[in-house]
Design an enzyme around this catalytic site. Structure first.
Site, PDB file in Angstrom:
ATOM      1  N   LYS A 198       1.026  -1.142  -0.171  1.00  0.00           N
ATOM      2  CA  LYS A 198       0.048  -0.062   0.041  1.00  0.00           C
ATOM      3  C   LYS A 198       0.906   1.374  -0.021  1.00  0.00           C
ATOM      4  CE  LYS A 198      -1.841   2.010   4.156  1.00  0.00           C
ATOM      5  NZ  LYS A 198      -1.521   3.175   4.484  1.00  0.00           N
ATOM      6  N   ASN A 199       1.683   1.381   1.086  1.00  0.00           N
ATOM      7  CA  ASN A 199       2.525   2.471   1.030  1.00  0.00           C
ATOM      8  C   ASN A 199       3.502   2.678  -0.076  1.00  0.00           C
ATOM      9  OD1 ASN A 199       1.056   3.103   3.476  1.00  0.00           O
ATOM     10  ND2 ASN A 199       2.825   2.711   4.826  1.00  0.00           N
ATOM     11  N   CYS A 240      -5.224  13.071  13.452  1.00  0.00           N
ATOM     12  CA  CYS A 240      -5.816  11.737  13.245  1.00  0.00           C
ATOM     13  C   CYS A 240      -5.728  10.806  14.413  1.00  0.00           C
ATOM     14  CB  CYS A 240      -5.220  11.096  11.996  1.00  0.00           C
ATOM     15  SG  CYS A 240      -3.525  10.129  12.266  1.00  0.00           S
ATOM     16  N   ARG A 256       0.122  14.649  13.348  1.00  0.00           N
ATOM     17  CA  ARG A 256       0.451  14.583  11.837  1.00  0.00           C
ATOM     18  C   ARG A 256       0.762  15.848  11.014  1.00  0.00           C
ATOM     19  NH1 ARG A 256      -1.370   8.824  10.061  1.00  0.00           N
ATOM     20  NH2 ARG A 256       0.679   8.736   8.546  1.00  0.00           N
ATOM     21  N   ASP A 269       4.711   0.902  12.249  1.00  0.00           N
ATOM     22  CA  ASP A 269       3.539   0.398  11.730  1.00  0.00           C
ATOM     23  C   ASP A 269       3.592  -1.078  12.132  1.00  0.00           C
ATOM     24  OD1 ASP A 269       2.759   2.670  10.416  1.00  0.00           O
ATOM     25  OD2 ASP A 269       3.201   1.768   8.416  1.00  0.00           O
ATOM     26  N   VAL A 277       7.967   7.666  17.017  1.00  0.00           N
ATOM     27  CA  VAL A 277       7.341   8.020  15.745  1.00  0.00           C
ATOM     28  C   VAL A 277       6.219   8.782  15.891  1.00  0.00           C
ATOM     29  CG1 VAL A 277       7.082   7.875  13.345  1.00  0.00           C
ATOM     30  CG2 VAL A 277       8.822   6.613  14.390  1.00  0.00           C
ATOM     31  N   ARG A 294      -8.639  -0.765   4.689  1.00  0.00           N
ATOM     32  CA  ARG A 294      -7.926   0.105   4.106  1.00  0.00           C
ATOM     33  C   ARG A 294      -6.344  -0.080   3.866  1.00  0.00           C
ATOM     34  NH1 ARG A 294      -6.009   4.947   7.568  1.00  0.00           N
ATOM     35  NH2 ARG A 294      -4.781   5.429   5.848  1.00  0.00           N
TER      36      ARG A 294
END
Ligand code: UD1
Length: 417
Positions: free
Chosen positions: A22-23, A116, A121, A304, A326, A396
């Site tokens: 995805k990224n 979010c 962010r 992640d 992070v 997602r």
């Protein structure tokens, strides 16, 4: 709204294929905006975020067609330059249209994303870099209005190695006049993938994957024909699933070098990881050993994977400290894990996880993408039935996760509510 229902306790066994990342796909599809013509991508995962970027680019005038894992984007007739709030709000990566639009058309209007679930962010480093390249950027009714006659290459030192910021500036620099040097750039494999793709369009880039990236601008770029790299976070999630269920799983199509930080920690936790005929084999140990983890930018332990690794540590034979460096607010999964019987205390940016003998199934709520994966993992190992609600977060970023887990022997189904 769908939910996932898991009857825990099965050891996962078998072979599973890792989907496209995805990224990596999101910035690459935005990179299509850099040049007219038909761009082709393969290994594109079927995800809600990919549907969102398709919708966003279509609204800008890109003609998109999809068939299976192939996506074709014709960026010849762009007639709109705006990423609206409703889209950016649901998918922050929408801000990745800013660099390409500004570089090719000299204009872009992009909604500020706002906060979010995992933190503030901001995108100040994206805009600071673009301003250093000569762009004028004003804030108007929540939107960034960006203009530039011609972006001009310069030296940009990023305060933080931001992934999205590096991607936006890298794309912008390909069409800028002269040389751009990005210092303290992000080193994630997705940056390397993007740079390789841009080079195949004719961009001149050196140093992607290191902290210093040099880009010599060119007047125009050609079309893309590119295969998206495998998803290291999906692969990592499946590796934890194997370790957590004391299973024995072979992963097909992952790049082991992308997951060295996670593999080192899984080994410390007792799992056995080996390469066999091009596949990665993960065997879970009978006893999960407590293991401390600190997240940091690549090649450090990925933020992640923090929630998924915490899921594993809830069943360790002792206490572990998991530190999130992070994002400032990425422990939303903790309260849900506690509902399953996990013993976790948050202390600032660390979570102290005392392993318990068993987790017990319960209804839980997904709060963000990776948190939802961690709750599925807990459900796989818990005694009894776990229901994970709000799984639109999961959709997602994970392609048919429940089907992949079911094929490995998990008792897991998706139920429409
Ligand atoms: C990307 C990934 C996301 C991952 C994250 C960190 C995509 C689509 N998303 O997100 O899955 O969790 O990298 O590996 O690839 N920051 C600023 N100012 C900026 C930009 C970032 O202060 O202008 C801060 C952020 O608030 C955060 C940190 O820098 O604390 C890292 O963010 P960044 O690397 O930009 O993450 P994303 O690109 O949004």
């Amino acid at each position: 709204m769908d939910k996932i229902v898991i009857h825990g306790g099965q050891e996962l066994r078998g072979t599973v294929h890792v989907s496209g990342a995805k990224n990596a796909a999101l910035p690459l599809i935005c990179a299509a905006l850099l040049a007219p013509g038909k761009h082709r991508f393969s290994n594109v995962p079927r995800l809600r975020d990919i549907d969102t970027v398709e919708k966003l680019l279509s609204a800008l005038g890109v003609r998109i067609t999809r068939e299976g894992d192939l996506l074709e984007a014709d960026a010849s007739n762009i007639d709109n330059f705006e990423a609206p709030y409703d889209v950016v709000r649901t998918m922050r990566a929408s801000v990745l249209v800013l660099g390409p639009l500004l570089a090719r058309f000299g204009r872009a209007r992009v909604s500020l994303p706002g906060g979010c679930a995992i933190g503030a962010r901001p995108i100040d480093l994206h805009t600071k870099g673009l301003k250093a390249m000569g762009a004028e950027i004003d804030l108007e009714e929540g939107y960034l209005n960006a203009k530039a006659q011609q972006l001009v290459g310069t030296r940009i030192h990023l305060d933080l190695p931001t992934v999205g910021g590096t991607e936006n500036l890298l794309m912008a620099a390909t069409l800028a006049k002269g040389e751009t040097v990005l210092e303290n750039a992000a080193c994630e494999p997705e940056i390397v993938d993007l740079a390789e793709a841009l080079k195949s369009m004719g961009a001149r880039i050196e140093g992607a994957g290191t902290g210093t990236i040099r880009v010599e601008g060119v007047p125009e770029l050609g079309t893309l024909n590119y295969r998206i790299m495998p998803d290291r976070i999906e692969a990592g999630t499946l590796m934890v699933a194997a370790a957590m269920t004391r299973g024995d799983v072979l992963l097909e199509g992952m790049v082991p070098e992308h997951l060295e930080a996670l593999s080192a920690k899984l080994r410390e936790a007792g799992a056995d990881i080996s390469q066999e005929n091009g596949l990665t084999r993960v065997r879970g140990a009978g006893v999960i050993l407590p293991t401390n983890v600190q997240t940091s930018p690549y090649p450090g332990f990925p933020t992640d994977m923090q929630a998924q690794f915490m899921a594993l540590m809830t069943l360790a034979n002792g206490a572990s400290v998991i530190t999130e460096n992070v994002f400032e607010n990425r422990f939303m999964h903790v309260c849900e894990m506690q509902r399953l019987g996990a013993d976790i205390t948050i202390d600032g940016k660390s979570a102290i996880v005392k392993g318990v003998k068993k987790l017990y199934g319960a209804p839980v709520m997904a709060t963000d993408l990776r948190a939802s994966a961690s709750l599925v993992l807990c459900g796989l190992a818990a005694e009894g039935t776990t229901e994970v609600k709000r799984i639109y977060h999961l959709d997602r970023g994970y392609e048919r996760l429940e089907e992949k887990l079911r094929a490995l022997g998990a008792d897991i189904i998706r139920v429409a509510e």
